[in-house]
Design an enzyme around this catalytic site. Sequence first.
Site, PDB file in Angstrom:
ATOM      1  CE  LYS A 205      65.416  41.386 -18.111  1.00 48.35           C
ATOM      2  NZ  LYS A 205      66.460  42.075 -17.848  1.00 48.35           N
ATOM      3  CB  THR A 262      69.574  39.020 -17.707  1.00 52.12           C
ATOM      4  OG1 THR A 262      68.380  37.887 -17.734  1.00 52.12           O
ATOM      5  CG2 THR A 262      69.125  40.084 -18.425  1.00 52.12           C
TER       6      THR A 262
END
Length: 370
Positions: A205, A262
């Site tokens: 990620k 994120t």
Amino acid sequence: MPSSSPSPKNKVLVLGSGNFGSCLADHLGDSDHEVYMWSRKKSFVEYFNEHHKNPQYLKDHCFPNTIRAVGPDLPDAEFVKRMDVLLFAIPTQALRSLLTELRPSLGDVNPPLLIFVNKGIETVTNALTLEIIADTCGKDIARVSTFLSGPSFATEIIKRQPTMVSIASLSEHHAERASLVFHQPWFRCYRGNDPIGIELAGALKNVYAIAAGMAEGLGFKNNARASLITRGLSEMTRIGVAYGANPLTFLSLAGVGDLFLTCSSSTSRNYTVGFRLGRGESLNDVVESLGSVAEGVTTAIGLKAIVDGLDVPAPLANAVYKVLHEGRDVREQAQELLERPMAKELELPRKPGGPARALMNKLGIEEERY
């Protein structure tokens, strides 16, 4: 907010005094655990113990008196054996040397509960943390190690904003123990048995967060961001399944939860790196001025090697790698992605699980899902 932890109180050694390690130490100290936070910097240890503040991260926050800084030397075996929990909050690239140094202190009978919160892939070996543990501490310790991941910005944890995370281990008992250490009304823990998937999701990620930042820096808007997050989830799931992870793990807090966070917040260090690259800054200038580690930059190297070894399509991850480590132009890479031929939206690999099976064999575990 008063503590309501159902767990017995523990002696916890937090290895690492960075942004995330500090906020978790704060949470645990406020949950009435006896917490020690180790740093290699003598100046940090002295400052923290005098002022109950971190001189570099979360500077305005006053930490509870239940936390004491230790260092700069690594605590000795007698100290380590008194601990109930060791929490590892250091960059992945430094983990192998620390575990090698620490291993003699762990012993072989009733070692402390090990919890790992680092997110990344070791660049030299392309190893996940579980394999690093096996190499340095042996299969018995690796099989009961636990991993915490999920959407969890440090600045919100110290304010007791509601946070939810995934905790996984090959040992259900140890996953439950780790959950009890952390669980509070403001910090909810959900257990799982797929540490490989948790690790891959947490590492990958960061790479897609860089891509999301690049898109924002290039001036792309909400449609592009939503599409990139969705395609990033598809890509990381495909890579994870090819590696041997459970595809459902990527729908967890550690998967889509952390990915969404994120990729959609300027608070993310990795997103910030991508944004500034999209605006035309050089990687060297961004990294030098950032002031903290953006693990996606190094993770992209290990991910590229894994993707090539698995022979799995990963156009987004490859594009980020080219910008970061081959000096390719951000706008040109974005255009190449947009001009790719049409493809199926969702497709999993036909032969999943090779690397995970090899790692389970190293640990002496045989499971059908690998």
